[in-house]
Design a protein around this motif. Structure first.
Motif, short mmCIF file in Angstrom:
data_model
loop_
_atom_site.label_atom_id
_atom_site.label_comp_id
_atom_site.label_asym_id
_atom_site.label_seq_id
_atom_site.Cartn_x
_atom_site.Cartn_y
_atom_site.Cartn_z
N ARG A 56 31.39 20.33 -49.33
CA ARG A 56 29.86 20.89 -49.45
C ARG A 56 29.19 20.31 -50.55
O ARG A 56 29.80 19.76 -51.61
N ARG A 57 27.90 20.86 -50.91
CA ARG A 57 27.28 20.33 -51.77
C ARG A 57 27.81 21.05 -53.09
O ARG A 57 27.49 20.57 -54.18
N THR A 58 28.45 21.97 -53.09
CA THR A 58 29.02 22.65 -54.44
C THR A 58 30.27 22.04 -54.64
O THR A 58 30.86 22.37 -55.57
N GLY A 59 30.58 21.01 -54.12
CA GLY A 59 32.10 20.30 -54.51
C GLY A 59 33.18 20.71 -53.75
O GLY A 59 34.39 20.32 -53.82
N GLU A 60 33.03 21.91 -52.88
CA GLU A 60 34.17 22.40 -52.36
C GLU A 60 34.52 21.67 -51.14
O GLU A 60 33.61 21.34 -50.49
N THR A 61 35.59 21.24 -51.00
CA THR A 61 36.07 20.66 -49.55
C THR A 61 36.72 21.48 -48.60
O THR A 61 37.77 22.40 -49.02
N ALA A 159 29.61 13.91 -58.80
CA ALA A 159 28.11 14.62 -58.39
C ALA A 159 28.13 14.80 -57.03
O ALA A 159 28.68 13.97 -56.17
N THR A 160 27.64 15.89 -56.36
CA THR A 160 27.47 16.12 -54.94
C THR A 160 26.23 16.87 -54.88
O THR A 160 25.54 17.37 -55.87
N GLY A 161 25.94 17.03 -53.36
CA GLY A 161 24.48 17.50 -53.23
C GLY A 161 23.24 16.93 -52.99
O GLY A 161 22.22 17.62 -52.98
N ALA A 162 23.22 15.67 -53.11
CA ALA A 162 22.08 14.92 -52.98
C ALA A 162 22.27 13.53 -52.34
O ALA A 162 23.46 13.06 -52.36
N GLU A 163 21.39 12.98 -51.93
CA GLU A 163 21.58 11.71 -51.30
C GLU A 163 22.18 10.60 -52.23
O GLU A 163 21.35 10.47 -53.43
N GLY A 164 23.10 10.02 -51.94
CA GLY A 164 23.65 8.93 -52.80
C GLY A 164 24.83 9.51 -53.77
O GLY A 164 25.11 8.87 -54.65
N THR A 165 25.13 10.91 -53.54
CA THR A 165 26.09 11.42 -54.50
C THR A 165 27.49 11.09 -54.08
O THR A 165 27.75 10.35 -52.97
N GLN A 166 28.53 11.67 -54.62
CA GLN A 166 29.83 11.01 -54.55
C GLN A 166 30.80 11.95 -54.12
O GLN A 166 31.94 12.43 -54.32
N GLU A 167 30.46 12.66 -52.70
CA GLU A 167 31.23 13.53 -52.20
C GLU A 167 32.74 13.06 -51.54
O GLU A 167 33.74 13.74 -51.61
N HIS A 325 18.40 19.76 -58.31
CA HIS A 325 18.46 18.39 -57.60
C HIS A 325 19.94 18.00 -56.96
O HIS A 325 19.92 17.68 -55.80
N HIS A 326 21.00 18.20 -57.95
CA HIS A 326 22.36 18.04 -57.35
C HIS A 326 23.08 18.71 -58.36
O HIS A 326 22.51 19.33 -59.27
N LEU A 327 24.56 18.77 -58.04
CA LEU A 327 25.16 19.39 -58.80
C LEU A 327 26.37 18.24 -59.45
O LEU A 327 26.70 17.22 -58.76
N TYR A 328 27.10 18.55 -60.67
CA TYR A 328 28.06 17.69 -61.10
C TYR A 328 29.28 18.40 -61.55
O TYR A 328 29.21 19.54 -61.94
N HIS A 329 30.62 17.70 -61.35
CA HIS A 329 31.65 18.60 -61.57
C HIS A 329 32.69 17.70 -62.47
O HIS A 329 32.56 16.55 -62.35
N HIS A 330 33.42 18.37 -63.35
CA HIS A 330 34.40 17.65 -64.01
C HIS A 330 35.81 17.91 -63.56
O HIS A 330 36.32 19.05 -63.81
N PHE A 331 36.31 16.80 -62.97
CA PHE A 331 37.74 16.67 -62.32
C PHE A 331 38.82 16.40 -63.62
O PHE A 331 38.67 15.27 -64.13
N ARG A 332 39.83 17.07 -63.77
CA ARG A 332 40.83 16.81 -64.87
C ARG A 332 42.20 16.36 -64.15
O ARG A 332 42.51 16.80 -63.05
#
Length: 338
Positions: A56-61, A159-167, A325-332
């Protein structure tokens, strides 16, 4: 959400649609006596062994058994925006990276490894804007080693939630045990309305300078005593401005802010207000003063970042005309041995 075609529900997606934005309806409790349906919208990040992964756009799979699908279709890559400047993800990602630069960096294909002594995740994370030039597992192993050599945890900013982001990368990191720690919204809007904001305080008392200065740094809450690495990051960017609104004394300002002008964009960061002086329009006054200076330099659009759980700031920026516009997440990276 409309799935019907001639009165029938249809599954019109297949494994060949991986990487596309889809909308699916599934039977959420197949064993129940009464049918219950759940709808999911996001990017189809994999379809293997009878299981779909939709991010999803929130980054949740979300994991969805193929057997539970009752309808599915490909939908537009991103919802149509109703307001704000037009902007692509790659353009914004580049502007944001230039506004908060690390002390050191290394290219890994189209990825950039960034480090700044641990000051903020943004300056101490991988920025993966393209192909790293090697298999993903090898790239992640290289990144872990690079950060380990600097006594830093390895983070990847996705990043997630926009065209070209990294789901798809987001889902791949989750599958490999990387843990999402922080999610932030990137919001954009027209710059002129910010410059025109009216406050009871006014902008006449706001002081602008090219460097933060000791009083500004005393109000800044992200660090205690800032070292050279902090000053490097704060001072980085094409055209950097710092704003201070004096309090009762000159030792610590009542409000501060930072703005980086980069072509048509003005990015707002580090807007902080003395807790005892909040809800008086001081933060708005600082932003308005910075926006006016950015307009003088030719900017016309504005962006900012705010953590997704900061309800007060989200409401404030919504009222200023900023839209997500979009969301971004930091994965550790997972701990060694896990």
């Amino acid at each position: 959400m409309e799935f019907t075609a001639g009165g029938r529900l249809e599954v019109r997606i297949s494994p060949s649609d991986v990487g596309k934005r889809v909308s699916v309806r599934r039977l959420s409790d197949p064993g129940a006596g009464q049918e219950k349906f759940t709808d999911t919208v996001g990017v189809l990040t994999s379809w293997n062994e009878g299981v779909l992964l939709i991010t999803r756009r929130t980054g949740e799979t979300v994991r969805i058994p193929e057997s539970s699908l009752v309808a599915g279709k490909v939908v537009p890559a991103a919802p149509a925006r109703r307001r704000g400047p037009a902007a692509g993800f790659e353009e914004l990602a580049g502007v944001m990276a230039r506004a908060w630069q690390p002390v050191e960096s290394e290219a890994l294909g189209a990825w950039t490894l960034r480090a700044a002594g641990g000051f903020t995740r943004r300056a101490n994370s991988v920025l993966p804007l393209g192909d790293p030039g090697m298999p993903l597992d090898d790239a992640l192993a290289h990144a872990r080693g690079w950060y380990e050599a600097r006594n830093l945890p390895a983070y990847v900013q996705v990043a997630t939630g926009a065209e070209g982001t990294q789901e798809q990368l987001c889902a791949a990191l989750e599958e490999r045990g990387w843990r999402r720690e922080v999610t932030a919204e990137v919001r954009i809007g027209a710059l002129a309305p910010v410059a025109d904001l009216e406050t009871g305080t006014g902008t006449e008392g706001v002081r602008l300078s090219r460097s933060p200065g000791e009083p500004w740094l005393r109000r800044y809450q992200r660090v205690g005593v800032p070292g050279p690495h902090v000053l490097h990051v704060l001072g980085s960017g094409p055209s950097v401005w710092f704003a201070s609104l004096p309090g009762e004394g000159d030792d610590v300002p009542a409000a501060i802010g930072r703005c980086v002008v980069d072509g048509r964009w003005a990015g707002f960061m580090a807007v902080e207000v003395d807790p005892a002086s909040r809800r008086q329009g001081l933060g708005t006054a600082v932003m308005a003063a910075l926006a006016r200076r950015a307009l003088e330099e030719g900017a016309s659009a504005a962006w900012l970042q705010v953590e997704a759980d900061n309800g007060g700031a989200l409401a404030l920026y919504e009222g200023m005309g900023f839209a997500t516009h979009h969301l971004y997440h930091h994965f550790r990276s997972p701990d060694p041995g896990t």
